[in-house]
Design a protein around this motif. Structure first.
Motif, short mmCIF file in Angstrom:
data_model
loop_
_atom_site.label_atom_id
_atom_site.label_comp_id
_atom_site.label_asym_id
_atom_site.label_seq_id
_atom_site.Cartn_x
_atom_site.Cartn_y
_atom_site.Cartn_z
N MET A 1 -9.74 2.31 0.94
CA MET A 1 -8.56 2.45 1.77
C MET A 1 -7.20 1.88 0.98
O MET A 1 -6.01 2.29 1.28
CB MET A 1 -8.75 1.39 3.14
N LEU A 2 -7.60 0.62 0.22
CA LEU A 2 -6.17 0.36 -0.46
C LEU A 2 -5.65 1.47 -1.43
O LEU A 2 -4.54 1.57 -1.68
CB LEU A 2 -6.80 -0.78 -1.42
N GLU A 3 -6.56 2.22 -2.11
CA GLU A 3 -6.21 3.21 -2.77
C GLU A 3 -5.27 4.21 -2.03
O GLU A 3 -4.23 4.75 -2.54
CB GLU A 3 -7.13 4.22 -3.57
N LEU A 4 -5.85 4.50 -0.75
CA LEU A 4 -4.95 5.51 0.13
C LEU A 4 -3.49 4.87 0.53
O LEU A 4 -2.63 5.66 0.64
CB LEU A 4 -5.71 5.69 1.43
N GLU B 1 8.14 6.04 -1.58
CA GLU B 1 9.16 5.68 -2.15
C GLU B 1 9.72 6.97 -2.97
O GLU B 1 11.10 6.88 -3.10
CB GLU B 1 8.27 4.85 -3.25
N TRP B 2 9.16 7.94 -3.23
CA TRP B 2 9.83 9.07 -3.87
C TRP B 2 10.57 9.74 -2.84
O TRP B 2 11.72 10.06 -3.16
CB TRP B 2 8.56 10.11 -4.16
N ALA C 1 4.26 1.67 -15.27
CA ALA C 1 3.56 0.62 -14.53
C ALA C 1 2.27 1.28 -14.25
O ALA C 1 1.27 0.42 -14.17
CB ALA C 1 4.41 0.26 -13.37
N ARG C 2 2.04 2.36 -13.83
CA ARG C 2 0.81 2.98 -13.50
C ARG C 2 0.03 3.25 -14.78
O ARG C 2 -1.12 2.90 -14.89
CB ARG C 2 1.22 4.26 -12.56
N ALA D 1 6.15 -3.72 -6.31
CA ALA D 1 5.58 -4.33 -5.19
C ALA D 1 4.59 -3.08 -4.54
O ALA D 1 3.55 -3.35 -4.29
CB ALA D 1 6.21 -5.03 -4.13
N TYR D 2 5.15 -2.09 -4.32
CA TYR D 2 4.43 -0.83 -3.65
C TYR D 2 3.27 -0.44 -4.41
O TYR D 2 2.47 0.25 -3.74
CB TYR D 2 5.79 0.36 -3.35
N LEU D 3 3.24 -0.66 -5.52
CA LEU D 3 2.02 -0.03 -6.44
C LEU D 3 0.93 -0.94 -6.49
O LEU D 3 0.03 -0.70 -7.00
CB LEU D 3 2.65 0.03 -7.96
#
Length: 257
Positions: free
Chosen positions: A143-146, A155-156, A178-179, A248-250
């Protein structure tokens, strides 16, 4: 055309670890994994498959019976029109799930294009459901990955409508860096980005000419350079400031879920 991943050259493409080890490492960067959860993850992946650059890994409209995990390479979610115009709505790097939402949505509303040679591994839906029911903590990690996946797309979308070309490009480079770091693929000074300028344009919603000019401005400001498939970051703080980048969104830091 896809081939079962068996050759030595392709084996080296996943940096010396099996796909299952890579998947476990991905989750361990998010939270602690118990021995039982590690054992469950060892059972989830099917054989890996090689997709050549330019191949559609997943077709829009397809009804999937499995989720695909990107073991190596670079891919993009792609949406298009009958006239041939297209846009990329997200980049996928090694360690990303390409279509995790297919577990519940079933039919794909977009395609996934291999931008480089890619290796993927399948997770059959039935096996995933059994694992999540038996290991609910792993279900929360999925769920976190989603959730992160959705945050990247928001964000895009926000940046496309509210940020100028220079800031938008700087933000995309900051995000990729970052990714890549989360996936263990960066080296502190830059990262590999083996995609064409047209693909980069499709990520940013810009023409190739505009991309050229914007890259030149980043070089002129001594912030970043993209050459020969590699991005060199010369002034990280300056690039972050130009991009107004907040990671933070990542969800980069490990926190219990």
């Amino acid at each position: 055309m896809t081939d079962i991943y068996t050759t030595e050259r392709e084996h080296r493409m996943i940096a010396g670890q099996t796909p299952t080890q890579g998947l476990i490492a991905r989750f361990e960067r998010r939270d602690k994994i118990s021995p039982a959860e590690r054992a469950a993850l060892h059972e989830i992946l099917d054989l890996s498959v090689l997709h050549r650059a330019g191949e559609l890994v997943i077709h829009a409209g397809a009804r999937s019976q499995e989720c695909r995990w990107l073991v190596s390479g670079l891919a993009a979610r792609i949406s298009g029109f009958q006239c041939g115009a297209r846009s990329f709505t997200q980049l996928s790097i090694a360690g990303d799930f390409l279509d995790l939402h297919s577990l519940v949505m079933k039919q794909m509303d977009h395609g996934v294009l291999a931008l480089t040679d890619c290796i993927t591994a399948a997770m059959p839906h039935g096996r995933m459901i059994e694992m999540i029911e038996d290991q609910p903590h792993l279900g929360r990690l999925f769920m976190l990955e989603l959730a992160v996946d959705g945050a990247i797309q928001r964000e895009w979308f926000h940046r496309l409508g509210r940020q100028d070309a220079l800031g938008r490009m700087a933000h995309l480079l900051c995000e990729i860096e970052a990714r890549m770091a989360l996936a263990g693929l960066g080296d502190g000074s830059g990262f590999g980005l083996a995609m064409t300028q047209q693909d980069f344009s499709d990520c940013l919603g810009m023409s190739s000419i505009h991309v050229n000019r914007t890259l030149a401005e980043l070089r002129r400001r001594n912030l970043a350079t993209w050459r020969a498939g590699r991005v060199e970051i010369h002034d990280h703080a300056g690039l972050v400031a130009l991009a107004a980048f907040d990671p933070a969104y990542l969800r980069l830091h490990a926190t219990p879920v």
